[in-house]
Design a protein around this motif. Sequence first.
Motif, PDB file in Angstrom:
ATOM      1  N   HIS A 230       0.833  -1.211   0.000  1.00 25.41           N
ATOM      2  CA  HIS A 230       0.000   0.000   0.000  1.00 25.41           C
ATOM      3  C   HIS A 230       0.865   1.257   0.000  1.00 25.41           C
ATOM      4  CE1 HIS A 230      -3.593   2.420   0.917  1.00 25.41           C
ATOM      5  NE2 HIS A 230      -2.863   3.046   1.813  1.00 25.41           N
ATOM      6  N   VAL A 231       1.865   1.299   0.882  1.00 26.75           N
ATOM      7  CA  VAL A 231       2.721   2.484   0.999  1.00 26.75           C
ATOM      8  C   VAL A 231       3.631   2.608  -0.221  1.00 26.75           C
ATOM      9  CG1 VAL A 231       4.543   3.583   2.341  1.00 26.75           C
ATOM     10  CG2 VAL A 231       2.623   2.513   3.507  1.00 26.75           C
ATOM     11  N   LEU A 232       4.314   1.514  -0.575  1.00 25.67           N
ATOM     12  CA  LEU A 232       5.210   1.580  -1.724  1.00 25.67           C
ATOM     13  C   LEU A 232       4.424   1.828  -3.013  1.00 25.67           C
ATOM     14  CD1 LEU A 232       7.769  -1.272  -0.955  1.00 25.67           C
ATOM     15  CD2 LEU A 232       8.007   1.185  -0.554  1.00 25.67           C
ATOM     16  N   GLY A 233       3.203   1.274  -3.087  1.00 25.03           N
ATOM     17  CA  GLY A 233       2.370   1.518  -4.253  1.00 25.03           C
ATOM     18  C   GLY A 233       1.970   2.980  -4.364  1.00 25.03           C
ATOM     19  N   ALA A 234       1.709   3.617  -3.225  1.00 21.85           N
ATOM     20  CA  ALA A 234       1.371   5.041  -3.245  1.00 21.85           C
ATOM     21  C   ALA A 234       2.554   5.870  -3.730  1.00 21.85           C
ATOM     22  CB  ALA A 234       0.940   5.497  -1.848  1.00 21.85           C
ATOM     23  N   VAL A 235       3.759   5.491  -3.297  1.00 17.40           N
ATOM     24  CA  VAL A 235       4.958   6.199  -3.755  1.00 17.40           C
ATOM     25  C   VAL A 235       5.146   6.007  -5.255  1.00 17.40           C
ATOM     26  CG1 VAL A 235       7.473   6.326  -3.556  1.00 17.40           C
ATOM     27  CG2 VAL A 235       6.092   6.028  -1.510  1.00 17.40           C
ATOM     28  N   GLU A 236       4.998   4.763  -5.715  1.00 15.71           N
ATOM     29  CA  GLU A 236       5.191   4.484  -7.139  1.00 15.71           C
ATOM     30  C   GLU A 236       4.132   5.177  -8.006  1.00 15.71           C
ATOM     31  OE1 GLU A 236       5.284   0.270  -7.415  1.00 15.71           O
ATOM     32  OE2 GLU A 236       7.146   0.072  -6.256  1.00 15.71           O
ATOM     33  N   SER A 237       2.885   5.211  -7.511  1.00 14.92           N
ATOM     34  CA  SER A 237       1.822   5.878  -8.266  1.00 14.92           C
ATOM     35  C   SER A 237       2.103   7.372  -8.389  1.00 14.92           C
ATOM     36  CB  SER A 237       0.468   5.655  -7.589  1.00 14.92           C
ATOM     37  OG  SER A 237       0.117   4.296  -7.603  1.00 14.92           O
ATOM     38  N   TYR A 238       2.589   7.962  -7.299  1.00  9.46           N
ATOM     39  CA  TYR A 238       2.916   9.382  -7.342  1.00  9.46           C
ATOM     40  C   TYR A 238       4.082   9.630  -8.299  1.00  9.46           C
ATOM     41  CZ  TYR A 238       4.395  14.019  -5.904  1.00  9.46           C
ATOM     42  OH  TYR A 238       4.747  15.337  -5.906  1.00  9.46           O
ATOM     43  N   ALA A 239       5.088   8.758  -8.227  1.00 11.18           N
ATOM     44  CA  ALA A 239       6.247   8.916  -9.101  1.00 11.18           C
ATOM     45  C   ALA A 239       5.847   8.796 -10.568  1.00 11.18           C
ATOM     46  CB  ALA A 239       7.310   7.878  -8.765  1.00 11.18           C
ATOM     47  N   ALA A 240       4.843   7.946 -10.846  1.00 12.76           N
ATOM     48  CA  ALA A 240       4.406   7.755 -12.223  1.00 12.76           C
ATOM     49  C   ALA A 240       3.782   9.017 -12.806  1.00 12.76           C
ATOM     50  CB  ALA A 240       3.408   6.604 -12.299  1.00 12.76           C
ATOM     51  N   GLY A 241       3.328   9.917 -11.957  1.00 12.82           N
ATOM     52  CA  GLY A 241       2.711  11.150 -12.433  1.00 12.82           C
ATOM     53  C   GLY A 241       3.643  12.338 -12.442  1.00 12.82           C
ATOM     54  N   ILE A 242       4.930  12.100 -12.152  1.00 19.13           N
ATOM     55  CA  ILE A 242       5.897  13.189 -12.176  1.00 19.13           C
ATOM     56  C   ILE A 242       6.354  13.418 -13.610  1.00 19.13           C
ATOM     57  CG2 ILE A 242       8.223  13.875 -11.450  1.00 19.13           C
ATOM     58  CD1 ILE A 242       7.759  12.421  -8.853  1.00 19.13           C
ATOM     59  N   THR A 243       6.368  14.645 -14.029  1.00 14.82           N
ATOM     60  CA  THR A 243       6.776  14.972 -15.392  1.00 14.82           C
ATOM     61  C   THR A 243       8.204  15.510 -15.400  1.00 14.82           C
ATOM     62  OG1 THR A 243       5.842  17.197 -15.175  1.00 14.82           O
ATOM     63  CG2 THR A 243       4.425  15.485 -16.110  1.00 14.82           C
ATOM     64  N   VAL A 244       8.781  15.472 -16.578  1.00 15.40           N
ATOM     65  CA  VAL A 244      10.161  15.922 -16.754  1.00 15.40           C
ATOM     66  C   VAL A 244      10.160  17.314 -17.364  1.00 15.40           C
ATOM     67  CG1 VAL A 244      12.354  15.445 -17.907  1.00 15.40           C
ATOM     68  CG2 VAL A 244      10.960  13.565 -17.044  1.00 15.40           C
ATOM     69  N   ASN A 245      10.924  18.204 -16.767  1.00 17.90           N
ATOM     70  CA  ASN A 245      11.085  19.550 -17.300  1.00 17.90           C
ATOM     71  C   ASN A 245      12.149  19.508 -18.397  1.00 17.90           C
ATOM     72  OD1 ASN A 245      11.773  22.223 -17.827  1.00 17.90           O
ATOM     73  ND2 ASN A 245      11.433  22.866 -15.703  1.00 17.90           N
ATOM     74  N   ARG A 246      11.688  19.425 -19.636  1.00 21.14           N
ATOM     75  CA  ARG A 246      12.636  19.252 -20.750  1.00 21.14           C
ATOM     76  C   ARG A 246      13.556  20.457 -20.881  1.00 21.14           C
ATOM     77  NH1 ARG A 246      10.139  16.896 -26.146  1.00 21.14           N
ATOM     78  NH2 ARG A 246      12.317  17.298 -26.661  1.00 21.14           N
ATOM     79  N   GLU A 247      13.053  21.634 -20.571  1.00 23.28           N
ATOM     80  CA  GLU A 247      13.914  22.814 -20.662  1.00 23.28           C
ATOM     81  C   GLU A 247      15.068  22.710 -19.674  1.00 23.28           C
ATOM     82  OE1 GLU A 247      11.623  26.317 -20.138  1.00 23.28           O
ATOM     83  OE2 GLU A 247      10.521  26.101 -22.044  1.00 23.28           O
ATOM     84  N   ALA A 248      14.774  22.180 -18.481  1.00 20.66           N
ATOM     85  CA  ALA A 248      15.837  22.025 -17.484  1.00 20.66           C
ATOM     86  C   ALA A 248      16.874  21.010 -17.950  1.00 20.66           C
ATOM     87  CB  ALA A 248      15.238  21.597 -16.145  1.00 20.66           C
ATOM     88  N   ILE A 249      16.412  19.925 -18.604  1.00 17.61           N
ATOM     89  CA  ILE A 249      17.358  18.938 -19.118  1.00 17.61           C
ATOM     90  C   ILE A 249      18.208  19.542 -20.236  1.00 17.61           C
ATOM     91  CG2 ILE A 249      17.546  16.795 -20.436  1.00 17.61           C
ATOM     92  CD1 ILE A 249      15.430  15.574 -18.836  1.00 17.61           C
ATOM     93  N   GLU A 250      17.563  20.288 -21.131  1.00 20.93           N
ATOM     94  CA  GLU A 250      18.314  20.927 -22.218  1.00 20.93           C
ATOM     95  C   GLU A 250      19.375  21.856 -21.648  1.00 20.93           C
ATOM     96  OE1 GLU A 250      15.906  22.872 -25.087  1.00 20.93           O
ATOM     97  OE2 GLU A 250      14.694  21.114 -25.533  1.00 20.93           O
ATOM     98  N   GLU A 251      18.985  22.609 -20.632  1.00 20.40           N
ATOM     99  CA  GLU A 251      19.941  23.541 -20.028  1.00 20.40           C
ATOM    100  C   GLU A 251      21.088  22.792 -19.380  1.00 20.40           C
ATOM    101  OE1 GLU A 251      20.081  27.002 -16.546  1.00 20.40           O
ATOM    102  OE2 GLU A 251      18.167  26.153 -17.204  1.00 20.40           O
ATOM    103  N   ALA A 252      20.741  21.690 -18.656  1.00 23.91           N
ATOM    104  CA  ALA A 252      21.792  20.921 -17.982  1.00 23.91           C
ATOM    105  C   ALA A 252      22.732  20.269 -18.991  1.00 23.91           C
ATOM    106  CB  ALA A 252      21.152  19.859 -17.080  1.00 23.91           C
TER     107      ALA A 252
END
Length: 421
Positions: A230-252
């Motif tokens: 239940h707890v690890l699933g909640a963490v994984e579900s939240y992580a699945a909805g995290i998006t990547v800031n492509r501009e930040a990656i381009e800058e890095a």
Amino acid sequence: MPDIPFGFALPGAQPPDPNDPQQMQQFMAQLQQLLASPGNGPVNWDLAKQVALSQLAASGDSSLTPFERNSVTEALQLADLWLNPASALPSGIRTAVAWNRTEWVNRTLDVWKKLCDPVAGRMVSAMGDLVPEEARAQLGPMQSMVATLGGALFGGQLGQALGSLAGEVLSAGDIGLPLGPAGMAALVPANITAYGKGLELPEDEVRLYVALREAAHQRLFEHVPWLRAHVLGAVESYAAGITVNREAIEEAMGRIDPANPESMQAMALEGIFSPEDTPQQKATLNRLETALALVEGWVCHVVDSAVADRLPNVVRLGEAFRRRRAAGGPAEQTFAALVGLELRPRRLREASTLWATLTEHRGVAGRDAIWSHPDLLPTDDDFAHPEVFARSQLDFDIAELDDLPSVDEPPSDADPGPEKS
């Protein structure tokens, strides 16, 4: 396992001199070895582990003495004894151990993989997407190098974050997640000593309080079979909805100069992830924060109930730990910035009050029966009205469990049988 390339040099280490042919040759050989050993999945976990352990070795991580190991075993045994009247859940400790910081990294790495791989996978995919579509066919096998580089970058910085976290955590369950093997209670004596000095409290009293918290966590996660998933699933579900800031990656990535290996060392990935601002992701975050708060609130309430008349500094210890869990330490904050995920129970005090109110109305056994099924747990709205929730549970018939959806019990990943070491 490849050596750590200069691009992931630890703080204080010297990057290679571009004008020194020998250093540059060594760097290129190490980089070639790294790219030839990408590992499995989106994170180079071999590199992450090596970076973490090298960081710990550089700061000093001595082996544990027999006295330290015996002190931990005795503290956990006494903690379990004191918890018996305060909890309807029996002891969950099958193995009682002391870990140094290196052992903490080694024994918790499997859980970190489950938590971090979904986020890292999106970062690596985003790095590949930065390559123009018309150029991908021309790159061919070179595209895999982009994924390998992304996995190495993430692995190197995760390793540094885990190495720092290993210098702060007090036990296997210290940050509220079941990081160690099931049934294994573990304390980190070196960190407990440092934490006790900061509180200016006797070390043996702090160690016993940490042991009580660890033993309480073990009772929950060992005897509530659905809770770990239940707890690890909640963490994984939240992580699945995290998006990547492509501009930040381009800058890095734009700061990387192939002719200057030091530029890789300066590349930071913090801040490239952000949660999606959608109703579904907000609900997932709420579920995660509620789960963490309920676990931590139960632990705080049960521990404080068990030691109310036994430890002279129980009030100071309880308050210090609540502040510590609510705020998180520097390494925990760094980790949160890196993966876009905070593991802190934001409504810890309300959750503790709710469990205390349930104890008052239903007793210890009635309170802990709430853990019988996830559908019985208080919701976020119940935190604001603990009396109403507690009274509503007075009429609950345990036979009603038959009407609830079944919960699959995950297999245990610990060695069978009791063991003390």
